[in-house]
Design an enzyme around this catalytic site. Sequence first.
Site, mmCIF file in Angstrom:
data_model
loop_
_atom_site.group_PDB
_atom_site.id
_atom_site.type_symbol
_atom_site.label_atom_id
_atom_site.label_comp_id
_atom_site.label_asym_id
_atom_site.label_seq_id
_atom_site.Cartn_x
_atom_site.Cartn_y
_atom_site.Cartn_z
ATOM 1 C CB CYS A 108 82.129 76.517 0.188
ATOM 2 S SG CYS A 108 81.094 76.124 -1.234
ATOM 3 C CG ASP A 109 87.671 77.982 0.441
ATOM 4 O OD1 ASP A 109 86.843 78.891 0.201
ATOM 5 O OD2 ASP A 109 88.639 77.749 -0.294
ATOM 6 C CB ILE A 110 87.266 80.917 5.039
ATOM 7 C CG1 ILE A 110 86.806 82.093 5.902
ATOM 8 C CG2 ILE A 110 88.540 81.277 4.309
ATOM 9 C CD1 ILE A 110 85.750 81.733 6.896
#
Length: 74
Positions: free
Chosen positions: A16-18
């Site tokens: 997952c990204d930010i």
Amino acid sequence: MASPQVIELEVRNYECDIEGIVNNAVYLNYLEHARHEYIRSLGTDFLSLHNYGTDPVVARIEIDYRKPLVAGDR
């Protein structure tokens, strides 16, 4: 036409990204995993295909996203 290949994966936190959703590039890993599982379901693998003189490659991928995936989703 080949039958659909269905596999179940669980989204891992590091995918997952930010924003907390799966990074777009990770979907390519999911697709590649499904491709390998499909080849195995046919009773072979990529090394055997290569040794036979066949090297399947992906020429194009188009993804239509329906909803974002987050860690823990299946």
